[in-house]
Structures are given as structure tokens and as C-alpha cells.
Design an enzyme around this catalytic site. Structure first.
Site, PDB file in Angstrom:
ATOM      1  N   GLY A   1       7.337 -11.724   4.979  1.00  0.00           N
ATOM      2  CA  GLY A   1       6.901 -11.643   3.588  1.00  0.00           C
ATOM      3  C   GLY A   1       8.011 -11.446   2.565  1.00  0.00           C
ATOM      4  O   GLY A   1       9.017 -12.169   2.547  1.00  0.00           O
TER       5      GLY A   1
ATOM      6  N   ASP B   1      11.432   1.950  12.555  1.00  0.00           N
ATOM      7  CA  ASP B   1      10.183   2.425  11.951  1.00  0.00           C
ATOM      8  C   ASP B   1      10.601   3.312  10.782  1.00  0.00           C
ATOM      9  O   ASP B   1      11.196   4.376  10.987  1.00  0.00           O
ATOM     10  CB  ASP B   1       9.379   3.219  12.981  1.00  0.00           C
ATOM     11  CG  ASP B   1       8.098   3.807  12.392  1.00  0.00           C
ATOM     12  OD1 ASP B   1       7.922   3.792  11.159  1.00  0.00           O
ATOM     13  OD2 ASP B   1       7.266   4.285  13.187  1.00  0.00           O
ATOM     14  N   VAL B   2      10.309   2.893   9.565  1.00  0.00           N
ATOM     15  CA  VAL B   2      10.826   3.619   8.399  1.00  0.00           C
ATOM     16  C   VAL B   2      10.250   5.030   8.264  1.00  0.00           C
ATOM     17  O   VAL B   2      10.770   5.833   7.491  1.00  0.00           O
ATOM     18  CB  VAL B   2      10.619   2.851   7.068  1.00  0.00           C
ATOM     19  CG1 VAL B   2      11.423   1.565   7.054  1.00  0.00           C
ATOM     20  CG2 VAL B   2       9.149   2.617   6.785  1.00  0.00           C
TER      21      VAL B   2
ATOM     22  N   TYR C   1      -3.318   4.007  -1.344  1.00  0.00           N
ATOM     23  CA  TYR C   1      -2.235   3.068  -1.661  1.00  0.00           C
ATOM     24  C   TYR C   1      -1.682   3.343  -3.065  1.00  0.00           C
ATOM     25  O   TYR C   1      -0.462   3.379  -3.261  1.00  0.00           O
ATOM     26  CB  TYR C   1      -2.757   1.634  -1.550  1.00  0.00           C
ATOM     27  CG  TYR C   1      -1.689   0.566  -1.673  1.00  0.00           C
ATOM     28  CD1 TYR C   1      -0.750   0.361  -0.662  1.00  0.00           C
ATOM     29  CD2 TYR C   1      -1.621  -0.260  -2.795  1.00  0.00           C
ATOM     30  CE1 TYR C   1       0.220  -0.628  -0.769  1.00  0.00           C
ATOM     31  CE2 TYR C   1      -0.661  -1.250  -2.912  1.00  0.00           C
ATOM     32  CZ  TYR C   1       0.254  -1.428  -1.896  1.00  0.00           C
ATOM     33  OH  TYR C   1       1.222  -2.407  -2.016  1.00  0.00           O
TER      34      TYR C   1
ATOM     35  N   PRO D   1       5.319  -5.625  -7.782  1.00  0.00           N
ATOM     36  CA  PRO D   1       4.694  -6.950  -7.684  1.00  0.00           C
ATOM     37  C   PRO D   1       3.194  -6.864  -7.935  1.00  0.00           C
ATOM     38  O   PRO D   1       2.558  -5.826  -7.685  1.00  0.00           O
ATOM     39  CB  PRO D   1       4.962  -7.363  -6.229  1.00  0.00           C
ATOM     40  CG  PRO D   1       5.998  -6.420  -5.708  1.00  0.00           C
ATOM     41  CD  PRO D   1       5.812  -5.148  -6.476  1.00  0.00           C
TER      42      PRO D   1
ATOM     43  N   VAL E   1       0.897 -11.034  -4.180  1.00  0.00           N
ATOM     44  CA  VAL E   1       1.891 -11.924  -3.569  1.00  0.00           C
ATOM     45  C   VAL E   1       1.286 -12.510  -2.303  1.00  0.00           C
ATOM     46  O   VAL E   1       0.644 -11.787  -1.519  1.00  0.00           O
ATOM     47  CB  VAL E   1       3.175 -11.142  -3.200  1.00  0.00           C
ATOM     48  CG1 VAL E   1       4.268 -12.106  -2.751  1.00  0.00           C
ATOM     49  CG2 VAL E   1       3.640 -10.278  -4.361  1.00  0.00           C
TER      50      VAL E   1
HETATM   51  N1  LIG Z   1       1.860  -8.749  -0.879  1.00  0.00           N
HETATM   52  C1  LIG Z   1       1.525  -8.192  -2.039  1.00  0.00           C
HETATM   53  O1  LIG Z   1       0.646  -8.681  -2.772  1.00  0.00           O
HETATM   54  C2  LIG Z   1       2.247  -6.951  -2.527  1.00  0.00           C
HETATM   55  C3  LIG Z   1       1.982  -6.514  -3.827  1.00  0.00           C
HETATM   56  C4  LIG Z   1       2.625  -5.370  -4.309  1.00  0.00           C
HETATM   57  C5  LIG Z   1       3.513  -4.689  -3.496  1.00  0.00           C
HETATM   58  N2  LIG Z   1       3.742  -5.129  -2.239  1.00  0.00           N
HETATM   59  C6  LIG Z   1       4.670  -4.351  -1.422  1.00  0.00           C
HETATM   60  O2  LIG Z   1       5.710  -5.185  -0.975  1.00  0.00           O
HETATM   61  C7  LIG Z   1       6.206  -4.711   0.284  1.00  0.00           C
HETATM   62  C8  LIG Z   1       6.249  -5.842   1.285  1.00  0.00           C
HETATM   63  O3  LIG Z   1       4.931  -6.342   1.457  1.00  0.00           O
HETATM   64  P1  LIG Z   1       4.620  -7.789   2.077  1.00  0.00           P
HETATM   65  O4  LIG Z   1       3.551  -8.377   1.254  1.00  0.00           O
HETATM   66  O5  LIG Z   1       5.879  -8.536   2.309  1.00  0.00           O
HETATM   67  O6  LIG Z   1       3.966  -7.353   3.468  1.00  0.00           O
HETATM   68  P2  LIG Z   1       4.075  -7.975   4.939  1.00  0.00           P
HETATM   69  O7  LIG Z   1       3.050  -7.276   5.725  1.00  0.00           O
HETATM   70  O8  LIG Z   1       4.098  -9.452   4.875  1.00  0.00           O
HETATM   71  O9  LIG Z   1       5.532  -7.507   5.430  1.00  0.00           O
HETATM   72  C9  LIG Z   1       5.785  -6.146   5.608  1.00  0.00           C
HETATM   73  C10 LIG Z   1       6.843  -5.965   6.674  1.00  0.00           C
HETATM   74  O10 LIG Z   1       7.043  -4.546   6.784  1.00  0.00           O
HETATM   75  C11 LIG Z   1       7.085  -4.219   8.160  1.00  0.00           C
HETATM   76  N3  LIG Z   1       6.669  -2.843   8.364  1.00  0.00           N
HETATM   77  C12 LIG Z   1       5.419  -2.305   8.287  1.00  0.00           C
HETATM   78  N4  LIG Z   1       5.460  -1.023   8.609  1.00  0.00           N
HETATM   79  C13 LIG Z   1       6.745  -0.715   8.901  1.00  0.00           C
HETATM   80  C14 LIG Z   1       7.406   0.451   9.327  1.00  0.00           C
HETATM   81  N5  LIG Z   1       6.734   1.586   9.563  1.00  0.00           N
HETATM   82  N6  LIG Z   1       8.746   0.402   9.520  1.00  0.00           N
HETATM   83  C15 LIG Z   1       9.420  -0.758   9.328  1.00  0.00           C
HETATM   84  N7  LIG Z   1       8.849  -1.905   8.938  1.00  0.00           N
HETATM   85  C16 LIG Z   1       7.525  -1.877   8.742  1.00  0.00           C
HETATM   86  C17 LIG Z   1       6.137  -5.199   8.829  1.00  0.00           C
HETATM   87  O11 LIG Z   1       6.436  -5.323  10.225  1.00  0.00           O
HETATM   88  C18 LIG Z   1       6.411  -6.471   8.054  1.00  0.00           C
HETATM   89  O12 LIG Z   1       7.441  -7.223   8.635  1.00  0.00           O
HETATM   90  C19 LIG Z   1       5.293  -3.546   0.660  1.00  0.00           C
HETATM   91  O13 LIG Z   1       5.884  -2.332   0.297  1.00  0.00           O
HETATM   92  C20 LIG Z   1       4.048  -3.797  -0.161  1.00  0.00           C
HETATM   93  O14 LIG Z   1       3.312  -2.613  -0.384  1.00  0.00           O
HETATM   94  C21 LIG Z   1       3.139  -6.252  -1.734  1.00  0.00           C
END
Ligand SMILES: NC(=O)c1ccc[n+]([C@@H]2O[C@H](COP(=O)([O-])OP(=O)(O)OC[C@H]3O[C@@H](n4cnc5c(N)ncnc54)[C@H](O)[C@@H]3O)[C@@H](O)[C@H]2O)c1
Length: 256
Positions: free
Chosen positions: A18, A68-69, A159, A189, A192
Site C-alpha cells: 500500500g 512488528d512496530v 481508529y 490521507p 486511499v
Molecule cells: N488506505 C487508506 O485509505 C488510509 C487512509 C488514511 C490513513 N491511512 C494510514 O496509512 C497507513 C498505511 O495504510 P495502507 O492503506 O497502506 O494499509 P495496508 O494494509 O495496505 O498496508 C499496511 C502495511 O502495514 C503492515 N503492518 C500492519 N501491522 C504492522 C505491524 N504491527 N508492524 C509492522 N507492519 C505492520 C502490513 O503488513 C502492511 O504491509 C496506515 O497507518 C493507515 O492507517 C490509510
């Protein structure tokens, strides 16, 4: 033309998939070596692992670190991997999880999991990087919040609480680390297109999709690259005087 992130090293958490994956690739295209820190190596959306993609598509180095964060030792390992590339200059605390629950039904375990990843992960990710940055010659920290860190929505109390915390963490760190040459900013964001919005909380690809689209003045959902470009700006010297700021990347959704 000079690259925007020439001779820098970035650690991006959650960069297997992502938004984080797009940030890792965009940063490498602009001259950064990158550490991909994630629970998993394979992207959620399929395709080759991010570090392999970066090395195939750019002339930069990329490393994968299983991380793992919510575990501070893992965060330390991710930043230590950057030491091997020259030391972390840019830390992107991007890893996060998104869940929808009725507030009255949220369990303690669900709450703890979300806070551990979204808040604790950003907090100690920033700390691990800042320890190096303060000792060296500064750096940039970018925290991934959300429009849910600016306004509240039903069924997203956990959230929203987590992303609001990330926003104020960002401002507090900007105040504390600014004098040490470290800039700290947040990205917010909107919707997305990633596995988060197609699978975890299905919005895209469902019958509710069109209703959401109509709330966005730009009339489209974001691509991960839209957010990656915002991160590139904040990471680069173009944003040298931007500190303690929230950059909203939502096609106009929040302010209309
Ligand atoms: N997609 C959206 O619409 C959106 C909107 C606003 C904010 N965000 C934020 O953007 C960030 C990325 O989201 P995304 O849409 O790319 O999601 P995604 O699920 O596509 O990717 C998230 C990645 O984080 C990794 N992850 C999850 N838990 C983890 C952990 N404990 N330690 C390490 N890695 C971990 C997953 O394995 C994955 O590869 C997040 O913080 C999300 O809250 C996303």
C-alpha cells in the site's frame, strides 16, 4: 536535475504494501536507500516484495527487516539496519491497522491491538530514529495519521482516537526535537485505494463506494502514490521550514 533525497537513508514501516510501498519506491527514485520494515515481506496486494522492486527499478539499495512496530526491539532492529546503509535520515511511521467496531462492542483486546500498532508503533519508531538523529545532524520524521485524526466518525472511535494521538504526538515531537534539527510532520490521507479499504473495512468495490466518492471534491479516491508524493515533499529540503504540520491529502474531503 538533482534528486530530492540524494544520499539519504529512509526507514519506512509497513512498506511491504500500500502507501508504505509507494513511499519506499518514490523515495528510492529520488535517491534514498530504504529499509522496508514490516510484519510481512509479500505485499498484501500481490507483486514482488518492495525491497526487490526498489532494487530492480532504481539504482538504490533496499533492505527488508521483519518488524512488528508494536515491539520496541523490532523497531530498534529496523533503525539499526539503516545504520548499515549510513544511518537513518528519514523515518516514516506508516504501519497501521484500520478496523470498524460499534463503540459499545469494542473489546479491550481490540482496543489494545489498534493502539499498540498505530500509536505505540509511531511513538517508539520516532524515538528509535530520533536517538540517532539528535546525535548526528538531524533528520525528518513523518507520521501517518488520517483524516480520522482530524474529525470523528461513528464506528471508528478506536481508529480516530489512535490517529488523533498520532497527530498530537507529531506536534509535541516537533516542539521537542525542532531545536535538535529534526522536523516532525503528519500526513492525513483521505480514502486511499489499498487492501485496507478494499478488504479490512470494505469501502472501495462495494455499493457504498459511489456515496463516498461524491463527498470528495476531486471525485476520486487517492492512489498510494498521491500520499507518497506528499511524503516526498515533507522528507525533502523543499519542506525545510515545515515543522509540526498536518498535511491533508484527501481530495478536499475534510474542508468541504
Ligand atoms: N488506505 C487508506 O485509505 C488510509 C487512509 C488514511 C490513513 N491511512 C494510514 O496509512 C497507513 C498505511 O495504510 P495502507 O492503506 O497502506 O494499509 P495496508 O494494509 O495496505 O498496508 C499496511 C502495511 O502495514 C503492515 N503492518 C500492519 N501491522 C504492522 C505491524 N504491527 N508492524 C509492522 N507492519 C505492520 C502490513 O503488513 C502492511 O504491509 C496506515 O497507518 C493507515 O492507517 C490509510
Amino acid at each position: 536535475m538533482a534528486e530530492l533525497l540524494e544520499d539519504t537513508v529512509a526507514v519506512v514501516t509497513g512498506a511491504a504494501s500500500g502507501i508504505g510501498r509507494a513511499i519506499a519506491l518514490t523515495f528510492a527514485e529520488e535517491g534514498a536507500d530504504v529499509v522496508v520494515a514490516d510484519l510481512r515481506e509479500e505485499p498484501r496486494e500481490d507483486g514482488e516484495p518492495t525491497h526487490e522492486l526498489v532494487e530492480r527499478e532504481t539504482d538504490r539499495e533496499a533492505r527488508f527487516v521483519e518488524c512488528d512496530v508494536s515491539n520496541t526491539d523490532d523497531l530498534e532492529s529496523a533503525v539499526a539496519a539503516a545504520d548499515e546503509l549510513g544511518g537513518v535520515d528519514v523515518m516514516v511511521n506508516n504501519a497501521g491497522i484500520f478496523r470498524s467496531h460499534e463503540f459499545l462492542d469494542v473489546t479491550e483486546a481490540q482496543y489494545d491491538q489498534l493502539m499498540d500498532v498505530n500509536v505505540k508503533g509511531s511513538f517508539f519508531g520516532a524515538q528509535a530514529a530520533a536517538k540517532r538523529m539528535v546525535e548526528d545532524d538531524g533528520g525528518v520524521i513523518i507520521n501517518m495519521s488520517s483524516v480520522a485524526g482530524l474529525s470523528g466518525s461513528a464506528t471508528f472511535a478506536t481508529y480516530c482516537a489512535s490517529k488523533g494521538a498520532v497527530r498530537l504526538l507529531t506536534y509535541a515531537l516537533a516542539d521537542e526535537l525542532g531545536p535538535e534539527g529534526v522536523r516532525v510532520n503528519a500526513i492525513h490521507p483521505g480514502l486511499v485505494e489499498t487492501a485496507m479499504t478494499t478488504d479490512d473495512v470494505p469501502i472501495l468495490g462495494t455499493e457504498t463506494e459511489e456515496g463516498y466518492r461524491q463527498t470528495i471534491p476531486s471525485r476520486r479516491f487517492a492512489d498510494p502514490e498521491d500520499v507518497a508524493d506528499a511524503a516526498l515533499y515533507l522528507a525533502s529540503d523543499m519542506a525545510d521550514y515545515v515543522n509540526g504540520e498536518s498535511l491533508v491529502v484527501d481530495g478536499g474531503m475534510t474542508n468541504t
